[in-house]
Design a protein around this motif. Structure first.
Motif, PDB file in Angstrom:
ATOM      1  N   UNK A  61      46.522  38.411  29.982  1.00 34.39           N
ATOM      2  CA  UNK A  61      47.917  38.588  30.384  1.00 34.39           C
ATOM      3  C   UNK A  61      48.041  39.465  31.620  1.00 34.39           C
ATOM      4  N   UNK A  62      47.063  40.317  31.825  1.00 34.96           N
ATOM      5  CA  UNK A  62      47.006  41.164  33.013  1.00 34.96           C
ATOM      6  C   UNK A  62      45.637  40.959  33.632  1.00 34.96           C
ATOM      7  N   UNK A  63      45.629  40.694  34.934  1.00 29.41           N
ATOM      8  CA  UNK A  63      44.382  40.579  35.674  1.00 29.41           C
ATOM      9  C   UNK A  63      44.558  41.284  37.016  1.00 29.41           C
ATOM     10  N   UNK A  64      43.551  41.183  37.845  1.00 26.86           N
ATOM     11  CA  UNK A  64      43.615  41.885  39.130  1.00 26.86           C
ATOM     12  C   UNK A  64      44.815  41.449  39.953  1.00 26.86           C
ATOM     13  N   UNK A  65      45.079  40.148  39.980  1.00 21.40           N
ATOM     14  CA  UNK A  65      46.186  39.649  40.800  1.00 21.40           C
ATOM     15  C   UNK A  65      47.539  40.151  40.307  1.00 21.40           C
ATOM     16  N   UNK A  66      47.746  40.166  38.980  1.00 18.03           N
ATOM     17  CA  UNK A  66      49.038  40.637  38.468  1.00 18.03           C
ATOM     18  C   UNK A  66      49.212  42.130  38.717  1.00 18.03           C
ATOM     19  N   UNK A  67      48.120  42.874  38.600  1.00 17.69           N
ATOM     20  CA  UNK A  67      48.200  44.304  38.860  1.00 17.69           C
ATOM     21  C   UNK A  67      48.437  44.582  40.342  1.00 17.69           C
ATOM     22  N   UNK A  68      47.762  43.844  41.201  1.00 17.99           N
ATOM     23  CA  UNK A  68      47.955  44.017  42.638  1.00 17.99           C
ATOM     24  C   UNK A  68      49.377  43.642  43.031  1.00 17.99           C
ATOM     25  N   UNK A  69      49.912  42.575  42.462  1.00 16.47           N
ATOM     26  CA  UNK A  69      51.293  42.183  42.753  1.00 16.47           C
ATOM     27  C   UNK A  69      52.265  43.288  42.340  1.00 16.47           C
ATOM     28  N   UNK A  70      52.031  43.887  41.178  1.00 21.35           N
ATOM     29  CA  UNK A  70      52.880  44.994  40.733  1.00 21.35           C
ATOM     30  C   UNK A  70      52.800  46.168  41.710  1.00 21.35           C
ATOM     31  N   UNK A  71      51.603  46.443  42.210  1.00 21.94           N
ATOM     32  CA  UNK A  71      51.427  47.535  43.166  1.00 21.94           C
ATOM     33  C   UNK A  71      52.106  47.229  44.494  1.00 21.94           C
ATOM     34  N   UNK A  72      52.096  45.970  44.903  1.00 21.75           N
ATOM     35  CA  UNK A  72      52.805  45.569  46.120  1.00 21.75           C
ATOM     36  C   UNK A  72      54.300  45.816  45.938  1.00 21.75           C
ATOM     37  N   UNK A  73      54.823  45.444  44.777  1.00 19.66           N
ATOM     38  CA  UNK A  73      56.255  45.632  44.499  1.00 19.66           C
ATOM     39  C   UNK A  73      56.645  47.106  44.507  1.00 19.66           C
ATOM     40  N   UNK A  74      55.707  47.974  44.158  1.00 20.91           N
ATOM     41  CA  UNK A  74      55.959  49.421  44.155  1.00 20.91           C
ATOM     42  C   UNK A  74      55.553  50.083  45.468  1.00 20.91           C
ATOM     43  N   UNK A  75      55.187  49.271  46.465  1.00 18.85           N
ATOM     44  CA  UNK A  75      54.771  49.770  47.784  1.00 18.85           C
ATOM     45  C   UNK A  75      53.568  50.702  47.717  1.00 18.85           C
ATOM     46  N   UNK A  76      52.690  50.473  46.756  1.00 16.91           N
ATOM     47  CA  UNK A  76      51.454  51.241  46.653  1.00 16.91           C
ATOM     48  C   UNK A  76      50.358  50.637  47.519  1.00 16.91           C
ATOM     49  N   UNK A  77      50.451  49.338  47.777  1.00 18.85           N
ATOM     50  CA  UNK A  77      49.504  48.642  48.631  1.00 18.85           C
ATOM     51  C   UNK A  77      50.260  47.608  49.458  1.00 18.85           C
ATOM     52  N   UNK A  78      49.631  47.133  50.507  1.00 15.06           N
ATOM     53  CA  UNK A  78      50.279  46.163  51.386  1.00 15.06           C
ATOM     54  C   UNK A  78      50.186  44.756  50.800  1.00 15.06           C
ATOM     55  N   UNK A  79      51.131  43.887  51.111  1.00 21.44           N
ATOM     56  CA  UNK A  79      51.076  42.507  50.616  1.00 21.44           C
ATOM     57  C   UNK A  79      49.809  41.766  51.037  1.00 21.44           C
ATOM     58  N   UNK A  80      49.212  42.126  52.147  1.00 26.32           N
ATOM     59  CA  UNK A  80      47.987  41.471  52.605  1.00 26.32           C
ATOM     60  C   UNK A  80      46.837  41.682  51.629  1.00 26.32           C
ATOM     61  N   UNK A  81      46.931  42.699  50.792  1.00 25.24           N
ATOM     62  CA  UNK A  81      45.879  42.986  49.826  1.00 25.24           C
ATOM     63  C   UNK A  81      45.716  41.839  48.831  1.00 25.24           C
ATOM     64  N   UNK A  82      46.778  41.073  48.621  1.00 35.53           N
ATOM     65  CA  UNK A  82      46.696  39.924  47.713  1.00 35.53           C
ATOM     66  C   UNK A  82      45.682  38.891  48.199  1.00 35.53           C
ATOM     67  N   UNK A  83      45.309  38.940  49.467  1.00 38.70           N
ATOM     68  CA  UNK A  83      44.338  38.010  50.039  1.00 38.70           C
ATOM     69  C   UNK A  83      42.981  38.665  50.317  1.00 38.70           C
ATOM     70  N   UNK A  84      42.818  39.919  49.939  1.00 39.44           N
ATOM     71  CA  UNK A  84      41.587  40.654  50.206  1.00 39.44           C
ATOM     72  C   UNK A  84      40.639  40.489  49.016  1.00 39.44           C
ATOM     73  N   UNK A  85      39.703  39.553  49.131  1.00 38.12           N
ATOM     74  CA  UNK A  85      38.803  39.218  48.020  1.00 38.12           C
ATOM     75  C   UNK A  85      37.987  40.421  47.574  1.00 38.12           C
ATOM     76  N   UNK A  86      37.557  41.274  48.498  1.00 39.90           N
ATOM     77  CA  UNK A  86      36.796  42.469  48.136  1.00 39.90           C
ATOM     78  C   UNK A  86      37.620  43.426  47.288  1.00 39.90           C
TER      79      UNK A  86
END
Length: 101
Positions: A61-86
């Protein structure tokens, strides 16, 4: 005269660019992101905390992508991070480690 105009323009460009570069380099690390999730920082985005987070990870139910998306919504990381495989792989590793504790 030309030299002082050029110097003034150069200083203005540096002043404008500096805040941008600071924001780009101060991105939340994968470890910090996992810790924020564990401590309930992303509950408003539907990411549970503590043992409920472990269960959600195990159930898929939670994976890296869902967590990263949540962080993007909270401005903790940039939206480009969703495409950063590393970065995504590092977050996946951190989430896997969390469920093994």
């Amino acid at each position: 005269m030309k030299r002082s105009i050029f110097a003034g323009i150069s200083m203005l460009v540096v002043a404008i660019a500096s805040p941008l570069s600071v924001n780009a380099t101060s991105q939340t690390t994968p470890s910090n992101l996992a810790n924020l999730a564990r401590n309930g920082y992303f509950q408003e985005q539907g990411i549970p905390s503590h043992s409920a987070l472990d269960t959600a990870i195990t159930r898929g139910q939670v994976n890296a992508e869902t967590l990263i998306q949540a962080a993007v919504e909270e401005n903790k990381i940039t939206p480009q991070t969703l495409n950063d495989r590393g970065y995504i792989n590092s977050v996946e590793m951190k989430l896997d480690l969390m469920t093994q504790d």
